[in-house]
Each structure stands twice: as C-alpha cells, then as structure tokens.
Design a protein around this motif. Structure first.
Motif, PDB file in Angstrom:
ATOM      1  N   ALA A   3       0.823  -1.208   0.000  1.00  0.00           N
ATOM      2  CA  ALA A   3       0.000   0.000   0.000  1.00  0.00           C
ATOM      3  C   ALA A   3       0.857   1.258   0.000  1.00  0.00           C
ATOM      4  O   ALA A   3       0.450   2.287  -0.501  1.00  0.00           O
ATOM      5  CB  ALA A   3      -0.939  -0.010   1.199  1.00  0.00           C
ATOM      6  N   ARG A   4       2.072   1.174   0.531  1.00  0.00           N
ATOM      7  CA  ARG A   4       2.926   2.353   0.642  1.00  0.00           C
ATOM      8  C   ARG A   4       3.945   2.459  -0.493  1.00  0.00           C
ATOM      9  O   ARG A   4       4.601   3.467  -0.643  1.00  0.00           O
ATOM     10  CB  ARG A   4       3.645   2.347   1.970  1.00  0.00           C
ATOM     11  CG  ARG A   4       2.695   2.440   3.147  1.00  0.00           C
ATOM     12  CD  ARG A   4       3.480   2.537   4.415  1.00  0.00           C
ATOM     13  NE  ARG A   4       4.467   3.602   4.316  1.00  0.00           N
ATOM     14  CZ  ARG A   4       4.422   4.739   4.995  1.00  0.00           C
ATOM     15  NH1 ARG A   4       3.450   4.950   5.826  1.00  0.00           N
ATOM     16  NH2 ARG A   4       5.359   5.649   4.849  1.00  0.00           N
ATOM     17  N   SER A   5       4.114   1.397  -1.277  1.00  0.00           N
ATOM     18  CA  SER A   5       5.130   1.438  -2.324  1.00  0.00           C
ATOM     19  C   SER A   5       4.664   2.284  -3.506  1.00  0.00           C
ATOM     20  O   SER A   5       3.475   2.501  -3.710  1.00  0.00           O
ATOM     21  CB  SER A   5       5.499   0.023  -2.772  1.00  0.00           C
ATOM     22  OG  SER A   5       4.406  -0.607  -3.372  1.00  0.00           O
ATOM     23  N   PRO A   7       3.694   3.251  -7.189  1.00  0.00           N
ATOM     24  CA  PRO A   7       3.120   2.527  -8.328  1.00  0.00           C
ATOM     25  C   PRO A   7       4.048   2.423  -9.542  1.00  0.00           C
ATOM     26  O   PRO A   7       3.824   1.586 -10.407  1.00  0.00           O
ATOM     27  CB  PRO A   7       1.880   3.348  -8.690  1.00  0.00           C
ATOM     28  CG  PRO A   7       1.513   4.072  -7.451  1.00  0.00           C
ATOM     29  CD  PRO A   7       2.836   4.356  -6.765  1.00  0.00           C
ATOM     30  N   CYS A   8       5.104   3.244  -9.609  1.00  0.00           N
ATOM     31  CA  CYS A   8       5.980   3.237 -10.790  1.00  0.00           C
ATOM     32  C   CYS A   8       6.819   1.972 -10.901  1.00  0.00           C
ATOM     33  O   CYS A   8       7.438   1.734 -11.926  1.00  0.00           O
ATOM     34  CB  CYS A   8       6.871   4.466 -10.813  1.00  0.00           C
ATOM     35  SG  CYS A   8       8.345   4.349  -9.761  1.00  0.00           S
ATOM     36  N   GLY A   9       6.857   1.174  -9.835  1.00  0.00           N
ATOM     37  CA  GLY A   9       7.589  -0.086  -9.880  1.00  0.00           C
ATOM     38  C   GLY A   9       8.960  -0.061  -9.245  1.00  0.00           C
ATOM     39  O   GLY A   9       9.572  -1.105  -9.062  1.00  0.00           O
ATOM     40  N   LEU A  10       9.475   1.113  -8.911  1.00  0.00           N
ATOM     41  CA  LEU A  10      10.760   1.181  -8.224  1.00  0.00           C
ATOM     42  C   LEU A  10      10.552   0.896  -6.739  1.00  0.00           C
ATOM     43  O   LEU A  10       9.477   1.165  -6.207  1.00  0.00           O
ATOM     44  CB  LEU A  10      11.393   2.560  -8.402  1.00  0.00           C
ATOM     45  CG  LEU A  10      11.854   2.904  -9.817  1.00  0.00           C
ATOM     46  CD1 LEU A  10      12.395   4.333  -9.867  1.00  0.00           C
ATOM     47  CD2 LEU A  10      12.913   1.918 -10.301  1.00  0.00           C
ATOM     48  N   PRO A  11      11.569   0.360  -6.072  1.00  0.00           N
ATOM     49  CA  PRO A  11      11.412   0.116  -4.637  1.00  0.00           C
ATOM     50  C   PRO A  11      11.327   1.446  -3.891  1.00  0.00           C
ATOM     51  O   PRO A  11      11.885   2.452  -4.319  1.00  0.00           O
ATOM     52  CB  PRO A  11      12.681  -0.648  -4.268  1.00  0.00           C
ATOM     53  CG  PRO A  11      13.661  -0.302  -5.326  1.00  0.00           C
ATOM     54  CD  PRO A  11      12.870  -0.036  -6.580  1.00  0.00           C
ATOM     55  N   GLY A  12      10.633   1.439  -2.824  1.00  0.00           N
ATOM     56  CA  GLY A  12      10.518   2.653  -2.015  1.00  0.00           C
ATOM     57  C   GLY A  12       9.100   3.163  -1.961  1.00  0.00           C
ATOM     58  O   GLY A  12       8.234   2.792  -2.763  1.00  0.00           O
ATOM     59  N   ALA A  13       8.887   4.015  -1.002  1.00  0.00           N
ATOM     60  CA  ALA A  13       7.563   4.583  -0.768  1.00  0.00           C
ATOM     61  C   ALA A  13       7.245   5.661  -1.797  1.00  0.00           C
ATOM     62  O   ALA A  13       8.136   6.345  -2.302  1.00  0.00           O
ATOM     63  CB  ALA A  13       7.500   5.182   0.636  1.00  0.00           C
ATOM     64  N   CYS A  17       9.572   8.612  -3.756  1.00  0.00           N
ATOM     65  CA  CYS A  17       9.805   8.317  -5.170  1.00  0.00           C
ATOM     66  C   CYS A  17       9.051   9.356  -6.003  1.00  0.00           C
ATOM     67  O   CYS A  17       9.418  10.524  -6.014  1.00  0.00           O
ATOM     68  CB  CYS A  17       9.357   6.884  -5.462  1.00  0.00           C
ATOM     69  SG  CYS A  17       9.889   6.238  -7.073  1.00  0.00           S
ATOM     70  N   CYS A  18       8.001   8.977  -6.660  1.00  0.00           N
ATOM     71  CA  CYS A  18       7.269   9.887  -7.553  1.00  0.00           C
ATOM     72  C   CYS A  18       6.495  10.971  -6.815  1.00  0.00           C
ATOM     73  O   CYS A  18       6.235  12.040  -7.385  1.00  0.00           O
ATOM     74  CB  CYS A  18       6.325   9.090  -8.448  1.00  0.00           C
ATOM     75  SG  CYS A  18       7.202   8.015  -9.612  1.00  0.00           S
ATOM     76  N   GLY A  19       6.138  10.732  -5.574  1.00  0.00           N
ATOM     77  CA  GLY A  19       5.379  11.722  -4.812  1.00  0.00           C
ATOM     78  C   GLY A  19       6.085  13.059  -4.701  1.00  0.00           C
ATOM     79  O   GLY A  19       5.447  14.113  -4.743  1.00  0.00           O
ATOM     80  N   ARG A  20       7.404  13.042  -4.613  1.00  0.00           N
ATOM     81  CA  ARG A  20       8.146  14.308  -4.507  1.00  0.00           C
ATOM     82  C   ARG A  20       8.107  15.083  -5.814  1.00  0.00           C
ATOM     83  O   ARG A  20       8.142  16.310  -5.808  1.00  0.00           O
ATOM     84  CB  ARG A  20       9.572  14.066  -4.036  1.00  0.00           C
ATOM     85  CG  ARG A  20      10.378  13.181  -4.932  1.00  0.00           C
ATOM     86  CD  ARG A  20      11.633  12.637  -4.221  1.00  0.00           C
ATOM     87  NE  ARG A  20      12.201  11.609  -5.050  1.00  0.00           N
ATOM     88  CZ  ARG A  20      13.431  11.636  -5.514  1.00  0.00           C
ATOM     89  NH1 ARG A  20      14.234  12.630  -5.195  1.00  0.00           N
ATOM     90  NH2 ARG A  20      13.867  10.669  -6.274  1.00  0.00           N
ATOM     91  N   TYR A  21       7.996  14.390  -6.941  1.00  0.00           N
ATOM     92  CA  TYR A  21       7.845  15.078  -8.226  1.00  0.00           C
ATOM     93  C   TYR A  21       6.431  15.644  -8.351  1.00  0.00           C
ATOM     94  O   TYR A  21       6.241  16.761  -8.808  1.00  0.00           O
ATOM     95  CB  TYR A  21       8.137  14.142  -9.398  1.00  0.00           C
ATOM     96  CG  TYR A  21       9.468  13.436  -9.328  1.00  0.00           C
ATOM     97  CD1 TYR A  21      10.620  14.089  -8.870  1.00  0.00           C
ATOM     98  CD2 TYR A  21       9.595  12.114  -9.713  1.00  0.00           C
ATOM     99  CE1 TYR A  21      11.844  13.436  -8.808  1.00  0.00           C
ATOM    100  CE2 TYR A  21      10.814  11.459  -9.665  1.00  0.00           C
ATOM    101  CZ  TYR A  21      11.924  12.117  -9.210  1.00  0.00           C
ATOM    102  OH  TYR A  21      13.131  11.469  -9.150  1.00  0.00           O
ATOM    103  N   CYS A  40       2.739   7.003 -12.778  1.00  0.00           N
ATOM    104  CA  CYS A  40       2.232   7.069 -11.412  1.00  0.00           C
ATOM    105  C   CYS A  40       1.106   8.104 -11.297  1.00  0.00           C
ATOM    106  O   CYS A  40       0.114   7.884 -10.605  1.00  0.00           O
ATOM    107  CB  CYS A  40       3.383   7.398 -10.465  1.00  0.00           C
ATOM    108  SG  CYS A  40       2.957   7.304  -8.724  1.00  0.00           S
ATOM    109  N   ALA A  41       1.248   9.228 -12.006  1.00  0.00           N
ATOM    110  CA  ALA A  41       0.202  10.256 -11.987  1.00  0.00           C
ATOM    111  C   ALA A  41      -1.082   9.734 -12.629  1.00  0.00           C
ATOM    112  O   ALA A  41      -2.186  10.056 -12.175  1.00  0.00           O
ATOM    113  CB  ALA A  41       0.680  11.516 -12.699  1.00  0.00           C
TER     114      ALA A  41
END
Length: 124
Positions: A3-5, A7-13, A17-21, A40-41
């Motif tokens: 649930a926290r990873s 969606p782009c497929g890279l490891p990490g929350a 990851c994409c949330g900062r962009y 991810c968007a």
C-alpha cells in the motif's frame, strides 16, 4: 506492491519516489524518471501533474482520464539518451491495465531545464 510502495515499480515509498515530483519538491532528473512519475500520476489521477509535465507545444487543453481504468504495472523496455547530459530522450515502455496493456515509445525534451513529455508512438 504494498500500500505504501510507489506505483511506478521502483522500490521505495510513493512519497520518496514519484510523490516528490508530483508535489513539486523535486524535478525528475531523467526522461525515465519523468516517464515513471507520469505513469504514477495516471494511477493516482493527478491530471495537474500530467498537464504540467507535458510539452507546451503538444499539451492538450484538457485531459480527462477514464476513472474506470485500473493500471496494474509498468515495465521500462528501453531508454535512449534522456540523462543530465542530454536535451532529448526516448523511453519505450509497457503499461499494464486490467484487461490489457499499452506499449509506447515516448519522446521527451528539456524545457527550461526540466524534462517534459512531447509525444508517443503506440507500438504493437
């Protein structure tokens, strides 16, 4: 994917990851990173980010993603250029959704130092 990873497929929350962009606290450093963040968007329904990262020359006036679309995974197949040393790049990917997949080769350019999506070619 947890649930926290991301969606782009890279490891990490997502937030690391994409949330900062998406939030604007960081810019995607490569064409591939932008491609992943745009996928991810689409997953998250972040239309503002999709429009903001679309080249002004090719950006549509509006964007209305299908709310019934359920994206299930992203596979990067090939990248060409698109690093800090380039002004253009391409990313070939397969984005899976419930019931099928979309195979595309996307073109990216830098505008005022930031990577943006230009257009894509659908592949069989």
């Amino acid at each position: 994917m947890t649930a926290r990873s991301c969606p782009c497929g890279l490891p990490g929350a997502y937030g690391d990851c994409c949330g900062r962009y998406h939030s604007g606290t960081a810019a995607a450093p490569t064409a591939e990173a932008l491609m992943r963040s745009r996928y991810c968007a689409f997953v998250k329904g972040d239309v503002a980010y999709l429009l903001r990262t679309w080249h002004p020359r090719t950006r549509p006036g509006t964007l209305e993603p299908d709310p019934r679309m359920r994206w299930t995974g992203l596979e990067i197949l090939q990248t060409s250029d698109g690093t800090a040393f380039h002004t253009t790049g391409t990313v070939e990917f397969r984005a899976s959704y419930r019931g099928g997949s979309l195979h595309e080769r996307s073109r990216f350019e830098r505008v005022d130092g930031a990577w943006v999506y230009v257009d894509g070619e659908f592949l069989p």
